[in-house]
Write an enzyme that holds these catalytic residues in place. Sequence first.
Site, PDB file in Angstrom:
ATOM      1  N   GLU A 179     -14.530  -0.983   6.043  1.00 39.60           N
ATOM      2  CA  GLU A 179     -14.513   0.204   5.663  1.00 39.60           C
ATOM      3  C   GLU A 179     -15.769   0.469   4.926  1.00 39.60           C
ATOM      4  O   GLU A 179     -15.857  -0.640   4.010  1.00 39.60           O
ATOM      5  CB  GLU A 179     -13.539   0.614   4.529  1.00 39.60           C
ATOM      6  N   ARG A 214       1.277   6.624  -6.526  1.00 37.06           N
ATOM      7  CA  ARG A 214       0.221   7.843  -7.115  1.00 37.06           C
ATOM      8  C   ARG A 214       0.812   8.288  -6.702  1.00 37.06           C
ATOM      9  O   ARG A 214       0.255   9.859  -7.977  1.00 37.06           O
ATOM     10  CB  ARG A 214      -1.179   7.216  -6.189  1.00 37.06           C
ATOM     11  N   ARG A 238     -11.849  13.288   1.221  1.00 40.70           N
ATOM     12  CA  ARG A 238     -12.396  12.071   1.936  1.00 40.70           C
ATOM     13  C   ARG A 238     -14.112  12.299   1.151  1.00 40.70           C
ATOM     14  O   ARG A 238     -14.818  11.507   1.359  1.00 40.70           O
ATOM     15  CB  ARG A 238     -13.190  13.136   3.559  1.00 40.70           C
ATOM     16  N   TYR A 246       0.863  -1.296   0.209  1.00 34.12           N
ATOM     17  CA  TYR A 246      -0.203   0.015  -0.434  1.00 34.12           C
ATOM     18  C   TYR A 246       1.033   1.638   0.210  1.00 34.12           C
ATOM     19  O   TYR A 246       0.214   2.268  -0.641  1.00 34.12           O
ATOM     20  CB  TYR A 246      -0.952   0.177   1.250  1.00 34.12           C
ATOM     21  N   TYR A 276      -1.277  13.120   6.480  1.00 33.98           N
ATOM     22  CA  TYR A 276      -1.038  12.404   7.135  1.00 33.98           C
ATOM     23  C   TYR A 276       0.502  12.508   8.166  1.00 33.98           C
ATOM     24  O   TYR A 276       1.354  12.715   7.246  1.00 33.98           O
ATOM     25  CB  TYR A 276      -1.245  11.044   6.841  1.00 33.98           C
TER      26      TYR A 276
HETATM   27  C1  3EB Z   1      -7.451   6.181   5.939  1.00 29.81           C
HETATM   28  O1  3EB Z   1      -8.733   6.990   5.939  1.00 29.81           O
HETATM   29  C2  3EB Z   1      -8.545   4.679   5.613  1.00 29.81           C
HETATM   30  O2  3EB Z   1      -5.627   5.383  -0.426  1.00 29.81           O
HETATM   31  O3  3EB Z   1      -6.964   6.158  -2.038  1.00 29.81           O
HETATM   32  C3  3EB Z   1      -9.338   5.172   3.025  1.00 29.81           C
HETATM   33  C4  3EB Z   1     -10.025   6.016   1.639  1.00 29.81           C
HETATM   34  C5  3EB Z   1      -7.953   4.909   2.694  1.00 29.81           C
HETATM   35  C6  3EB Z   1      -9.037   6.157   0.138  1.00 29.81           C
HETATM   36  C7  3EB Z   1      -6.266   5.617  -0.914  1.00 29.81           C
HETATM   37  C8  3EB Z   1      -7.124   4.571   2.406  1.00 29.81           C
HETATM   38  C9  3EB Z   1      -7.500   5.505   0.904  1.00 29.81           C
HETATM   39  O4  3EB Z   1      -7.197   6.260   5.471  1.00 29.81           O
HETATM   40  C10 3EB Z   1      -8.209   4.326   4.283  1.00 29.81           C
END
Ligand code: 3EB
Length: 345
Positions: free
Chosen positions: A332, A159, A225, A152, A213
């Site tokens: 999820e 990406r 989001r 990942y 993050y």
């Molecule tokens: C998170 O909130 C959980 O890598 O495109 C959620 C939505 C998550 C998109 C992405 C990852 C992705 O980090 C994982």
Amino acid sequence: MGRNMGLLVDYLPLTKRNSAAWDDVLGVVTFGDPPVNLDRTDIPVAAVNTPMLGAGAAICEVWRTQRPVESGQWARVRYRRDDNVLFGCISVVESAASACVEDGSLSALQAATENAYREIFSVLDLVGYGHLLRVWNYLPEINGDSLGTERYWQFNKARRDALIACGQEVTGNFPAACALGSESGSPLVIYFLASKTAPIAVENPRQISAYRYPQKYGPRPMFARASVLQESSAAMLFVSGTASIVGHETLHVGDAAAQTHESLVNIEALLDAANRIVGVARFAIGSLAYKVYVRHSSDLPIIQAQIASAVGSSVRIVYLKADICRRDLLVEIEAAGVQCSRADS
Ligand code: 3EB
């Protein structure tokens, strides 16, 4: 309501349609193996290898529009578009041949991801749909390690590199997205919606933006989001994969029910944020269509019970078995919805 009601998403068995009934379809997503064939070759089909959970016939995801459509293909990207929105998909086999695996600088997954995103941005450039609205990413062994890092993380690095190389790294301009683990041996499958008019990215006040993050989570995942696309008579909302994360931390490790509840609280917070942007409280938790990714099939009943009590019984929900990008996440949830603007009616 006429011809401009925005996109519609349906979840239905493939058997329900004859050939002509696909005319208004922008794209189709099938789940599980083997992939289902349509009798129409001009419609892009993303074959996502995440098994469906629960009883019933194989369901597919169908994106429809009320406006005239046109199909096309460029490199490996197949697409179909109306005058504002384009559905596209690409499937890429990871192959060591295209990667610099010898010196460890680029894994096969990184090469596949970068190439896929570059092809996507080339198509969008070419046909003039400049804004990615929503991207769905499916890669096998998402929690596996290779070359000393998590896959990942490799995906996130690629990406991010591709977004930057294609001039897409402007904060606030990221698409809604999700990234899930498909069955091992599957190709990397990416499907997406893009638009001519700019969408609005929505962040969740309960969560740190993923693109901010802390470093401990690896290369930053570049997504919003949620995103909202407003057209003259409809507003469309795309909620990214949403998990039991508050701030940047996973909550309720080992507790699928509590993770589901926390994810739904996150979606409620996002809906509030989206409704503030759109101006009226129009998106409600009971009027969206949902996909739910479940890590362990044995958690399905408890997850279903949580969701049913929150969203009600009239809502479309598809449950899929998939690994989630963080090892401690068990579930999820993603969603999409369309609302007609009252101003026009
Ligand atoms: C998170 O909130 C959980 O890598 O495109 C959620 C939505 C998550 C998109 C992405 C990852 C992705 O980090 C994982």
